[in-house]
Design an enzyme around this catalytic site. Structure first.
Site, PDB file in Angstrom:
ATOM      1  N   HIS A  70      -5.260  10.373   7.665  1.00 49.90           N
ATOM      2  CA  HIS A  70      -5.798   9.288   8.489  1.00 49.90           C
ATOM      3  C   HIS A  70      -6.840   9.811   9.480  1.00 49.90           C
ATOM      4  O   HIS A  70      -7.572  10.749   9.221  1.00 49.90           O
ATOM      5  CB  HIS A  70      -4.671   8.542   9.195  1.00 49.90           C
ATOM      6  CG  HIS A  70      -3.657   7.931   8.275  1.00 49.90           C
ATOM      7  ND1 HIS A  70      -3.964   7.426   7.051  1.00 49.90           N
ATOM      8  CD2 HIS A  70      -2.314   7.763   8.426  1.00 49.90           C
ATOM      9  CE1 HIS A  70      -2.869   6.958   6.466  1.00 49.90           C
ATOM     10  NE2 HIS A  70      -1.856   7.151   7.272  1.00 49.90           N
ATOM     11  N   THR A 126       0.742  11.430  -1.301  1.00 49.44           N
ATOM     12  CA  THR A 126      -0.300  12.117  -2.055  1.00 49.44           C
ATOM     13  C   THR A 126      -0.715  13.384  -1.335  1.00 49.44           C
ATOM     14  O   THR A 126      -0.985  14.409  -1.965  1.00 49.44           O
ATOM     15  CB  THR A 126      -1.508  11.190  -2.250  1.00 49.44           C
ATOM     16  OG1 THR A 126      -1.072   9.969  -2.836  1.00 49.44           O
ATOM     17  CG2 THR A 126      -2.553  11.841  -3.139  1.00 49.44           C
ATOM     18  N   ALA A 127      -0.757  13.327  -0.007  1.00 44.79           N
ATOM     19  CA  ALA A 127      -1.114  14.512   0.770  1.00 44.79           C
ATOM     20  C   ALA A 127      -0.165  15.663   0.456  1.00 44.79           C
ATOM     21  O   ALA A 127      -0.596  16.818   0.309  1.00 44.79           O
ATOM     22  CB  ALA A 127      -1.076  14.177   2.263  1.00 44.79           C
ATOM     23  N   LYS A 154       0.876  -1.175   0.000  1.00 45.00           N
ATOM     24  CA  LYS A 154       0.000   0.000   0.000  1.00 45.00           C
ATOM     25  C   LYS A 154       0.915   1.228   0.000  1.00 45.00           C
ATOM     26  O   LYS A 154       1.733   1.398   0.904  1.00 45.00           O
ATOM     27  CB  LYS A 154      -0.876  -0.010   1.263  1.00 45.00           C
ATOM     28  CG  LYS A 154      -1.656   1.290   1.531  1.00 45.00           C
ATOM     29  CD  LYS A 154      -2.828   1.435   0.592  1.00 45.00           C
ATOM     30  CE  LYS A 154      -3.695   2.646   0.966  1.00 45.00           C
ATOM     31  NZ  LYS A 154      -4.436   2.444   2.226  1.00 45.00           N
ATOM     32  N   VAL A 155       0.796   2.053  -1.034  1.00 52.33           N
ATOM     33  CA  VAL A 155       1.668   3.215  -1.184  1.00 52.33           C
ATOM     34  C   VAL A 155       0.836   4.446  -1.509  1.00 52.33           C
ATOM     35  O   VAL A 155      -0.363   4.360  -1.785  1.00 52.33           O
ATOM     36  CB  VAL A 155       2.712   2.994  -2.305  1.00 52.33           C
ATOM     37  CG1 VAL A 155       3.624   1.817  -1.982  1.00 52.33           C
ATOM     38  CG2 VAL A 155       2.035   2.802  -3.667  1.00 52.33           C
ATOM     39  N   SER A 156       1.487   5.584  -1.505  1.00 50.44           N
ATOM     40  CA  SER A 156       0.857   6.814  -1.972  1.00 50.44           C
ATOM     41  C   SER A 156       0.773   6.804  -3.497  1.00 50.44           C
ATOM     42  O   SER A 156       1.715   6.375  -4.169  1.00 50.44           O
ATOM     43  CB  SER A 156       1.676   8.029  -1.541  1.00 50.44           C
ATOM     44  OG  SER A 156       1.752   8.150  -0.148  1.00 50.44           O
TER      45      SER A 156
END
Length: 294
Positions: free
Chosen positions: A162, A118-119, A64-66
């Site tokens: 989150h 991504t943020a 699980k990655v950005s």
């Protein structure tokens, strides 16, 4: 026989995802052997900045990655059409100790959860449009340290992800910007946050088995949400069941089961805009959508 001595098709796959409620909810069934005929997996937990690094080094079968890290890893990994986090009303927030206008961040210090998150891409796109002259120092911190750092005056503002979306008032902080609202208002697209990728070298047959296993795990999670509750709460940073449920409700949605045309369009838009700003390398369209092994 050690795992490394097993034939490739029999070796358990290693998968790394965050301890956040949406990931543990999605992968609970597969991780616990509850998905019939699914490949065996060995699970590791790591925050997104760690899994991004694993992907860049080519370490791990499934990660699980950005979405922001995809331009650096798509030669070795395929983007899977399920299991990730993409939606509406679920964007990162920019927080400050008190009410501020965005322009007040010019030259100020901001804590972020990773420069290839991504943020952070959304933050850079937002700051280019809303903060004349740009922000000052950017400090990378684990996401759970950001709100205390803003509260204690160690940084002027923080970019949070989150469950911080639900808990920041406990720290006495104020929302300066909702980057999801900015993104959706600017593009009309849902927000691409976390992606699931898998090694192309697994081969197309095994990649398809991984996709079907993820989708089956999601279906089981939706069919019996209580089954994963202990697993979710065991690993969550925020142990309040109500917060965990709100987190799952926001980040696990129709795009988790299938990105679909709207999901892929959002990902293309994010990476194209970021490339136009010089923030990431440009990604060939065929590389983004392809599931074929190299």
């Amino acid at each position: 026989m050690a795992d490394e001595e097993l034939p490739a098709q029999r070796r358990p796959l290693n998968i790394s995802y965050s301890p956040c409620p949406n990931d543990t909810f999605v992968f609970h069934a597969w991780a616990h052997g509850l998905v019939p005929a699914a490949p065996a997996v060995e699970v590791g937990f790591a925050d997104i900045d760690i899994t991004n690094g694993l992907a860049e080094r080519g370490e791990g079968d499934i990660l699980k990655v950005s979405y922001a890290v995809l331009p650096w890893v798509l030669d070795e990994y395929a983007l899977l059409p399920c299991g990730g986090a993409l939606g509406r009303g679920c964007g990162p927030l920019v927080l400050a100790p008190g009410p501020l206008e965005p322009a007040a961040l010019a030259g100020k210090s901001v804590a972020v959860p990773g420069e290839r998150s991504t943020a952070y891409l959304l933050f850079r796109l937002w700051a280019a449009a809303r903060v004349p002259g740009g922000v000052g120092e950017v400090r990378v911190m684990p996401f759970h340290e950001i709100m205390p750092a803003v509260r204690d005056g160690r940084v002027d503002a923080g970019l949070v992800i989150h469950e911080a979306r639900f808990t920041y008032p406990r720290f006495g902080l104020h929302q300066l910007a909702d980057l999801g609202e900015f993104w959706e208002g600017t593009t009309g697209h849902p927000i691409p946050l976390g992606a699931i990728i898998a090694k192309r070298s697994l081969g197309e047959e095994r990649l398809r088995a991984v996709i079907e296993s993820i989708r089956a795990s999601v279906r089981r999670a939706w069919a019996d949400p209580a089954a994963s509750q202990d697993y979710v709460l065991e690993h969550a940073q925020e142990m309040d069941p109500a917060v965990a449920d709100a987190h799952i409700g926001l980040y696990v949605n129709e795009f988790t089961a299938d990105l679909g045309e709207a999901g892929y369009a959002a990902v293309r838009e994010l990476l194209t805009r970021a490339a136009d700003e010089g923030l990431v390398p440009r990604v060939p369209e065929a590389r983004l959508a392809s599931l074929s092994p190299r």
